[in-house]
Each structure stands twice: as C-alpha cells, then as structure tokens.
Design an enzyme around this catalytic site. Sequence first.
Site, PDB file in Angstrom:
ATOM      1  N   ASN A   1     -10.279  -0.447  -0.518  1.00 16.76           N
ATOM      2  CA  ASN A   1      -8.818  -0.363  -0.476  1.00 16.76           C
ATOM      3  C   ASN A   1      -8.245  -1.030  -1.726  1.00 16.76           C
ATOM      4  O   ASN A   1      -8.305  -2.253  -1.854  1.00 16.76           O
ATOM      5  CB  ASN A   1      -8.335  -1.058   0.797  1.00 16.76           C
ATOM      6  CG  ASN A   1      -6.836  -1.028   0.972  1.00 16.76           C
ATOM      7  OD1 ASN A   1      -6.097  -0.684   0.047  1.00 16.76           O
ATOM      8  ND2 ASN A   1      -6.372  -1.392   2.149  1.00 16.76           N
TER       9      ASN A   1
ATOM     10  N   CYS B   1       0.818  -1.218   0.000  1.00 15.70           N
ATOM     11  CA  CYS B   1       0.000   0.000   0.000  1.00 15.70           C
ATOM     12  C   CYS B   1       0.856   1.274   0.000  1.00 15.70           C
ATOM     13  O   CYS B   1       0.333   2.369  -0.190  1.00 15.70           O
ATOM     14  CB  CYS B   1      -0.958  -0.015   1.176  1.00 15.70           C
ATOM     15  SG  CYS B   1      -2.013  -1.465   1.162  1.00 15.70           S
TER      16      CYS B   1
ATOM     17  N   HIS C   1      -3.127   6.951   1.945  1.00 16.22           N
ATOM     18  CA  HIS C   1      -3.559   5.636   1.454  1.00 16.22           C
ATOM     19  C   HIS C   1      -4.927   5.346   2.074  1.00 16.22           C
ATOM     20  O   HIS C   1      -5.139   5.542   3.271  1.00 16.22           O
ATOM     21  CB  HIS C   1      -2.532   4.576   1.865  1.00 16.22           C
ATOM     22  CG  HIS C   1      -3.074   3.193   1.793  1.00 16.22           C
ATOM     23  ND1 HIS C   1      -3.652   2.698   0.650  1.00 16.22           N
ATOM     24  CD2 HIS C   1      -3.163   2.197   2.724  1.00 16.22           C
ATOM     25  CE1 HIS C   1      -4.067   1.472   0.879  1.00 16.22           C
ATOM     26  NE2 HIS C   1      -3.789   1.143   2.127  1.00 16.22           N
TER      27      HIS C   1
HETATM   28  N1  ACO Z   1     -18.798  -8.753   9.020  1.00 17.14           N
HETATM   29  C1  ACO Z   1     -19.257  -9.042  10.262  1.00 17.14           C
HETATM   30  N2  ACO Z   1     -18.456  -9.377  11.265  1.00 17.14           N
HETATM   31  C2  ACO Z   1     -17.132  -9.417  11.019  1.00 17.14           C
HETATM   32  C3  ACO Z   1     -16.575  -9.116   9.768  1.00 17.14           C
HETATM   33  C4  ACO Z   1     -17.473  -8.773   8.743  1.00 17.14           C
HETATM   34  N3  ACO Z   1     -17.071  -8.463   7.482  1.00 17.14           N
HETATM   35  N4  ACO Z   1     -15.233  -9.224   9.850  1.00 17.14           N
HETATM   36  C5  ACO Z   1     -14.959  -9.589  11.103  1.00 17.14           C
HETATM   37  N5  ACO Z   1     -16.080  -9.704  11.818  1.00 17.14           N
HETATM   38  C6  ACO Z   1     -16.251 -10.107  13.205  1.00 17.14           C
HETATM   39  C7  ACO Z   1     -15.115 -10.953  13.712  1.00 17.14           C
HETATM   40  O1  ACO Z   1     -15.278 -12.290  13.321  1.00 17.14           O
HETATM   41  C8  ACO Z   1     -15.271 -10.763  15.194  1.00 17.14           C
HETATM   42  O2  ACO Z   1     -16.291 -11.599  15.664  1.00 17.14           O
HETATM   43  P1  ACO Z   1     -16.151 -12.370  17.052  1.00 17.14           P
HETATM   44  O3  ACO Z   1     -16.046 -11.270  18.088  1.00 17.14           O
HETATM   45  O4  ACO Z   1     -17.409 -13.145  17.118  1.00 17.14           O
HETATM   46  O5  ACO Z   1     -14.915 -13.189  16.934  1.00 17.14           O
HETATM   47  C9  ACO Z   1     -15.754  -9.319  15.326  1.00 17.14           C
HETATM   48  O6  ACO Z   1     -16.246  -8.954  14.032  1.00 17.14           O
HETATM   49  C10 ACO Z   1     -14.656  -8.375  15.747  1.00 17.14           C
HETATM   50  O7  ACO Z   1     -13.511  -8.659  14.956  1.00 17.14           O
HETATM   51  P2  ACO Z   1     -12.268  -7.730  15.000  1.00 17.14           P
HETATM   52  O8  ACO Z   1     -11.265  -8.167  13.987  1.00 17.14           O
HETATM   53  O9  ACO Z   1     -11.834  -7.604  16.421  1.00 17.14           O
HETATM   54  O10 ACO Z   1     -12.973  -6.396  14.511  1.00 17.14           O
HETATM   55  P3  ACO Z   1     -12.475  -4.940  14.669  1.00 17.14           P
HETATM   56  O11 ACO Z   1     -13.458  -4.162  15.421  1.00 17.14           O
HETATM   57  O12 ACO Z   1     -11.030  -4.878  15.066  1.00 17.14           O
HETATM   58  O13 ACO Z   1     -12.577  -4.451  13.150  1.00 17.14           O
HETATM   59  C11 ACO Z   1     -11.172  -4.116  11.260  1.00 17.14           C
HETATM   60  C12 ACO Z   1     -11.898  -5.137  12.121  1.00 17.14           C
HETATM   61  C13 ACO Z   1     -12.191  -3.182  10.602  1.00 17.14           C
HETATM   62  C14 ACO Z   1     -10.424  -4.863  10.157  1.00 17.14           C
HETATM   63  C15 ACO Z   1     -10.218  -3.315  12.177  1.00 17.14           C
HETATM   64  O14 ACO Z   1      -9.370  -4.182  12.883  1.00 17.14           O
HETATM   65  C16 ACO Z   1      -9.422  -2.338  11.439  1.00 17.14           C
HETATM   66  O15 ACO Z   1      -9.901  -1.303  11.051  1.00 17.14           O
HETATM   67  N6  ACO Z   1      -8.103  -2.640  11.222  1.00 17.14           N
HETATM   68  C17 ACO Z   1      -7.265  -1.957  10.351  1.00 17.14           C
HETATM   69  C18 ACO Z   1      -6.978  -2.875   9.210  1.00 17.14           C
HETATM   70  C19 ACO Z   1      -7.195  -2.264   7.876  1.00 17.14           C
HETATM   71  O16 ACO Z   1      -7.711  -1.201   7.691  1.00 17.14           O
HETATM   72  N7  ACO Z   1      -6.712  -2.992   6.867  1.00 17.14           N
HETATM   73  C20 ACO Z   1      -6.778  -2.529   5.548  1.00 17.14           C
HETATM   74  C21 ACO Z   1      -5.774  -3.253   4.754  1.00 17.14           C
HETATM   75  S1  ACO Z   1      -4.148  -3.008   5.312  1.00 17.14           S
HETATM   76  C22 ACO Z   1      -3.581  -1.561   4.709  1.00 17.14           C
HETATM   77  O17 ACO Z   1      -4.101  -1.059   3.795  1.00 17.14           O
HETATM   78  C23 ACO Z   1      -2.395  -0.939   5.346  1.00 17.14           C
END
Ligand code: ACO
Length: 324
Positions: free
Chosen positions: A281, A114, A251
Amino acid sequence: MYNIYGKIIGTGHCVPDNPVPNKYFETILETDDEWIRTRTGIESRYFSTGQNTSGLGTKAAEYALKDAGIEAEELDMIVFATISPDAFMPSTACIVQKNIGAVNAFAFDITAACSGFVYALTAANQFIKTGQVKTVLVLGGEVLSKALDFTDRSTAVLFGDGAGAAILQKSNEPGIIQTYLGSKADEKNCLFLKALPLENPFIEEKDTKKGIIMDGREVFKFSTRIIGEALDKALEGTGYTYDDVKMIIPHQANSRLIEYATEKKNIPKEKFYLNIDQYSNTSGGTIPIALNEVRQKKLVISGDLILLVGFGAGLTWGSLLIRL
Ligand code: ACO
C-alpha cells in the site's frame, strides 16, 4: 464550459530500486510471509534507500511528460497528493517543479491520504473546466517507510514507497466524465499519522508514539462499504453501467478487502486491477502507479472507460469515471 474535459495524455511511475519481500519482516518481527500474504495479498514492497517523495515524484513526472510528448514548460499547474512530504514547506509539488523545470506552472500539495490522487485529479479537472489552466501534472506518491514503526507488526508490513503521475490536458473530447468526492470525521480515529509532535517549553506531557496507527477491523468495515457506494456515484446519471467499464482501478489497500467489496457489488473480479502483491500500500501512489501499469501493459487503450476509486484516512473517499 460543459464541453471542456480534462483528458489523460500521459502517465508514469517510479518506485525505489530496493524490493523488500515479506521474508525480510521475519528477521525483525514476529510475523511470517504466509500471514502477510493471506491476510493482505502483499508479497513484496519497495523501500527507499535515500530517495524522498519528491525524488520518486520527479522521476514519475519525467516519464509522464515523455509519454505525453510534451515539455515541462507547457505545464500550467502541478498538484501532488501525499501524506509523506519531504517538508511542510516548501510543498513537494514545488520541489518537483524545480527539478523538472516547470517554470510556467503554479504548484501545491493536497492531503487526502489514500484518496489523495482521486482528490488531486478532481481538482485539476476543475481548474481545466473553468478555463484557468490547460495542462496539469497530477502526482500521487509516498515514502511511507519513513513514517513506519518497524516494531509494530500490525502496520509495518502493510505499506511501501512509490509515486505515479498523470498529465491532464484540456480537450473537447470526453476525458474525465464524472467525479465524486466525500469525507467524514473519523470519530473512532481508525487511521492516524501524526505530524510534528506537540512540544514546547510549556507542555509537560510529551507524546513520543511514532508511526501509523490503524484499527484494521474498522478500516475493513468502512472500506468495503464505501468502495461500492463511491463506484455507483461515479456512474450515476451518466447512462453508463458497469458493463460499459473496461477496468476498475481501486486504491490498493488490501486484496482481501477489495475482493470482499467486489463480491458484495457483484462486479466481475477480473474488472479490478490489483498489483498490491508487488508494491503493498503506497497510499497516494497506488492509483497512479496502477493507472500507468494498465496503460503500459495495454490492458486499456484509448477510448476505453475506466473507473478509479480511492478511500482512506480522514475519512475520505472518491471516484472518477474516465474515457481514456
Ligand atoms: N503477523 C502476524 N500476526 C499479526 C500481524 C502480522 N504482521 N499483525 C497482526 N497480527 C496478529 C495480531 O496481533 C492478532 O494476534 P492476537 O489474536 O494474538 O492478538 C492477530 O494477528 C489478529 O489481529 P487482527 O488485527 O484481528 O487481524 P485481522 O485478521 O483483522 O487482520 C488486517 C488484520 C489484515 C490489518 C485486517 O484487519 C484488514 O485487512 N484490515 C483492513 C486494513 C487495511 O487494509 N489497511 C490498509 C491501510 S488503510 C487504507 O489504505 C485505507
């Protein structure tokens, strides 16, 4: 050498003709539009119906050449930032070179996930500053849909396809003023996309896992810290402050993540351009697509100062201060 700058003289972008709203994922996964929207800011993305990365890059390049008012023969160099190349060989840059007829250029790809477009633009600028080239086509883009595991709700909903391009040309007027790049081993393996699986007659255990592997929380922590640090580095020693900057193009990883980083830095939210709602993304594609949009919408004009900031797998990060 020090009065030579790379200056952006044209931009373009291209996405597939197939918008895929969050609702689509409700039909194949246990997820819903509200979860995706509130956690990430994503409302829709584009998925390929046949175009590969070079195809999107070729269109973006054609638009950028037209915008710059130059012919493909005038290009001395093509650099393409991608983690989803058409092939390991030839490079995606060489395929674009053939498609647009850039017969006088040399071409190669860069892998920095990225941060890829920031790395590619920085490399192009260095070639210009040393006098080796005059005009460069810089591309960033992906067809990430071919790398997604559509059974994994935690990653499938986050990524999309798209490419952007910029033409960088030698100038005595300020263009790219300052660049900053960084990388560090990803000790926790928080972002990973496998290439060819390790497989031959001598290997007994085959690794069949497909798709992007991500530890969302680790990525969140890393990104919200590095965005501010990288932006500060692009301004350091230049005499400019955030008040002088018209727009910041980050990004587009996740709108929540960017808002959090913005608040931490106390930079007005309005300075950050976000279009993740439409495109999701697109990794190497997010910054050049956004750059083209802000120029097309005239949110920035010639003479404005902008900042670009990239961060991603590697871990890698980087930033540029640019006078348009
Ligand atoms: N729909 C519904 N539920 C979901 C989904 C989905 N698409 N994806 C995950 N969940 C669930 C998980 O299974 C989990 O359930 P559980 O509690 O029963 O186990 C629950 O949601 C919470 O999961 P977390 O991973 O803890 O969710 P979080 O609140 O941290 O959000 C997210 C996830 C949005 C990915 C967050 O961690 C984040 O914003 N991280 C940054 C990562 C990112 O932006 N990556 C982009 C690519 S990398 C880059 O470009 C640099």
